[in-house]
Write an enzyme that holds these catalytic residues in place. Structure first.
Site, PDB file in Angstrom:
ATOM      1  N   HIS A  84       0.853  -1.193   0.000  1.00 41.28           N
ATOM      2  CA  HIS A  84       0.000   0.000   0.000  1.00 41.28           C
ATOM      3  C   HIS A  84       0.887   1.240   0.000  1.00 41.28           C
ATOM      4  O   HIS A  84       1.871   1.310   0.717  1.00 41.28           O
ATOM      5  CB  HIS A  84      -0.899   0.011   1.235  1.00 41.28           C
ATOM      6  N   ASP A 163     -14.601   2.774   8.479  1.00 47.89           N
ATOM      7  CA  ASP A 163     -13.661   3.738   7.906  1.00 47.89           C
ATOM      8  C   ASP A 163     -14.353   4.695   6.943  1.00 47.89           C
ATOM      9  O   ASP A 163     -13.971   5.863   6.839  1.00 47.89           O
ATOM     10  CB  ASP A 163     -12.501   3.027   7.204  1.00 47.89           C
ATOM     11  N   ARG A 170     -13.648  12.937   8.688  1.00 51.40           N
ATOM     12  CA  ARG A 170     -12.319  13.565   8.817  1.00 51.40           C
ATOM     13  C   ARG A 170     -12.094  14.584   7.706  1.00 51.40           C
ATOM     14  O   ARG A 170     -11.554  15.663   7.925  1.00 51.40           O
ATOM     15  CB  ARG A 170     -11.230  12.486   8.752  1.00 51.40           C
ATOM     16  N   SER A 185      -7.046   3.878   9.614  1.00 49.49           N
ATOM     17  CA  SER A 185      -7.819   3.921   8.374  1.00 49.49           C
ATOM     18  C   SER A 185      -7.191   3.003   7.329  1.00 49.49           C
ATOM     19  O   SER A 185      -7.861   2.160   6.718  1.00 49.49           O
ATOM     20  CB  SER A 185      -7.871   5.371   7.877  1.00 49.49           C
ATOM     21  N   LYS A 189      -8.545  -1.418   6.519  1.00 52.05           N
ATOM     22  CA  LYS A 189      -8.969  -1.906   5.201  1.00 52.05           C
ATOM     23  C   LYS A 189      -8.037  -3.009   4.712  1.00 52.05           C
ATOM     24  O   LYS A 189      -8.465  -3.994   4.117  1.00 52.05           O
ATOM     25  CB  LYS A 189      -8.993  -0.748   4.203  1.00 52.05           C
TER      26      LYS A 189
END
Ligand code: URA
Length: 436
Positions: A84, A163, A170, A185, A189
């Site tokens: 990621h 989330d 947010r 967050s 996921k």
């Protein structure tokens, strides 16, 4: 909710530490709506101002992960490792990395996001591949991983639903920039994907979420520690986002760059980062004994065309138009392609990724509002990078636009983002730090 929301919020406001049960209760309230919008905003602001301990961050991450389904991939025997990135300009690594790592015998279940602001998102890039489906059911997602080694999908409503609401709140409450909130967050996921390990590419520099290195290091350390506490293997690289990655910026243009890269024609920085992240994934998977061996395996698979075969198989399974493999014009193109010419001779003394990313958004290649529809064909292709020598009239870049007016407006901004001077500057290291 079992606890009184205002009491939990006040506890965090006053610098107290929440227990796992209290955090779990707050997250249940996020999902079932018993925590109101004002209360959620106040809680997020309290976390933003007072932070969270490592234990609280891990509890928040797990509660968010468990707010929806957690995949298991029962039919997939291989180690399951994902990557990621915290987001950058020109970052198309995932499209190349997933088939490459899958070719080496690692399963890559990749749930990716859309672009945020000036940073691109893998799901938007995949939307530029004609026919390619990212709206897979979770069952189909797992099947595709089993059949070709990797699958790519957009987040579905049942993966870490807490989330969704927290991120949206947010975004409108000035609480995006919080390390525990970013960490939970991202990881909630990723953990819901059912992975054994995760390699984080934490970007640092002008066009990154974390501009300063000390902030990026803190995020990197938080992500690695929290992931490990949640029971998965973690590694992270801190990588440069003071320059765009590769030469193509804009969804379809980036896909074209990936297609050429699969055939072996790859900009040096894109190749380097792909191999560096891929090597970390192979190490986490336990299929290589050290970094050198991992890189050698990946280089061989790339050179011998195995990555192309895996990419093709995935394209077939996810409905993509196979013609793109032999003919990139099947991706379509923008109506206007305008060269940006060097106004003088000298060296390229800067290539500002933030400005270039913003130009791509303004050309229609990103969203200003969440509902904006992206034009997959627009963007910028760089012909020169930092330190290159150019002569008056040389093309510095090409702008791909919908019409002449937007092309001209973009071209003058590209010129300002790529000044020419006397000094011959060199780019700093692409990988600044490693946490393995
Ligand atoms: N990406 C996410 O998914 N969440 C964040 O908070 C930041 C980046």
């Amino acid at each position: 909710m079992q606890h009184h929301p205002a009491r939990l919020i006040a506890k965090k406001r006053d610098g107290g530490d929440l227990t796992a049960a209290e955090i779990q209760d707050l997250v249940s309230g996020v999902v079932d709506g018993t925590l109101g919008d004002a209360q959620l905003g106040a809680f997020l602001m309290a976390v933003c101002c007072n932070g969270m301990t490592a234990t609280e961050t891990a509890a928040l991450t797990l509660a968010m992960r468990d707010s929806g389904r957690v995949l298991e991939h029962a039919q997939v025997a291989k180690p399951k490792i994902d990557k990621h990135s915290t987001g950058g300009v020109g970052d198309k690594v995932s499209l190349l990395l997933a088939p490459l790592v899958a070719a080496a015998g690692v399963a890559v279940p990749m749930v990716s996001g859309r672009g945020l602001g000036h940073t691109g998102g893998t799901i938007d890039k995949l939307a530029a591949l004609p026919g390619y489906r990212t709206d897979l059911s979770l069952e189909r997602f797992s099947q595709v991983v089993e059949q070709c080694g990797y699958a790519m999908m957009a987040p579905s409503a049942d993966l870490a639903p807490a989330d969704r609401r927290m991120y949206a709140t947010r975004d409108i409450s000035g609480t995006v920039e919080s390390i525990p909130l970013i960490t939970s967050s991202i990881l909630s996921k990723k953990l819901a994907e059912g992975i054994d390990g995760l390699v984080m590419d934490v970007k640092c520099g002008r066009a990154a979420f974390m501009v300063e290195e000390h902030d990026a290091v803190a995020l990197m350390e938080g992500l690695v520690a929290t992931g490990r506490q949640a029971g998965i293997k973690m590694a992270a690289l801190l990588t440069d986002m003071d320059h765009p990655l590769g030469l193509a910026l804009g969804n379809g243009l980036e896909v074209a760059e990936v297609l050429a890269a699969i055939e072996g024609e790859c900009p040096a920085d894109l190749r380097e980062l792909t191999l560096a992240l891929g090597a970390e994934m192979l190490l986490l998977a336990g299929v290589a004994k050290d970094t050198e061996a991992a890189r050698a395996t990946l280089e061989r698979l790339w050179r011998d065309g195995v990555v192309r075969q895996v990419f093709r198989h995935n394209l077939e399974l996810q409905g993509g138009d196979l013609r793109v493999l032999d003919d990139a014009t099947a991706l379509g193109k923008a109506r206007v392609v305008l060269p940006v010419e060097a106004p003088r001779s000298g060296h390229v003394v800067d290539v500002d990724p933030l400005v270039l990313g913003q130009i791509v958004v303004d050309l229609g290649g990103g969203r200003r509002q969440p509902t904006d529809v992206i034009d997959p064909h627009v963007g910028i292709v760089l012909k020169h990078v930092l330190g290159d020598t150019v002569r008056t009239g040389d093309a510095l870049a090409f702008v791909h636009a919908r019409d002449a007016a937007s092309a001209n407006a973009a071209a003058s901004r590209v010129l300002a983002a790529m000044p020419i001077g006397e000094e011959r500057k060199k780019r700093g290291p692409l990988v600044r730090r490693r946490l393995g």
